[in-house]
Design a protein around this motif. Structure first.
Motif, PDB file in Angstrom:
ATOM      1  N   PHE A  53      58.895  39.625  20.405  1.00 39.77           N
ATOM      2  CA  PHE A  53      59.857  39.070  21.363  1.00 39.77           C
ATOM      3  C   PHE A  53      61.145  38.601  20.695  1.00 39.77           C
ATOM      4  N   LYS A  75      61.344  35.720  27.287  1.00 41.33           N
ATOM      5  CA  LYS A  75      59.924  36.052  27.480  1.00 41.33           C
ATOM      6  C   LYS A  75      59.555  36.027  28.963  1.00 41.33           C
ATOM      7  N   GLU A  79      58.120  39.191  31.025  1.00 40.15           N
ATOM      8  CA  GLU A  79      56.812  39.076  31.683  1.00 40.15           C
ATOM      9  C   GLU A  79      56.933  39.321  33.184  1.00 40.15           C
TER      10      GLU A  79
END
Length: 89
Positions: A53, A75, A79
């Protein structure tokens, strides 16, 4: 792993070797930003596993695809993007 609609008529397919190359990933992010390309779930899994990431966030900062201020926010964007991909299958 990823696909860009240009050049017509067949487009561009991104393979493993493309997604491990940081410059090609930045270019792909640029194309995704203008809705010319899409990264599939398998592609994201490779990107996250291979680059992590932190590196992807750094590439994204150059590209400006996801408008994120920090790694944690990035992140969450990724996601959420992956969750949307999974729902569409």
């Amino acid at each position: 792993m990823a696909f860009r609609v240009f050049p017509e008529p067949k487009g561009t397919i991104y393979y493993y070797s493309d997604l491990i190359d940081k410059e090609k990933v930045e270019q792909l992010f640029d194309y995704c930003q203008i809705l010319e390309a899409n990264i599939f779930k398998e592609g994201w899994e490779l990107l996250i596993t291979y680059h992590g990431f932190k590196t992807l966030f750094e590439i994204n900062e150059k590209s400006g695809w996801f408008d994120c201020e920090n790694l944690d926010e990035y992140k969450l964007y990724v996601e959420s993007y992956l969750a949307d991909i999974s729902k569409s299958k």
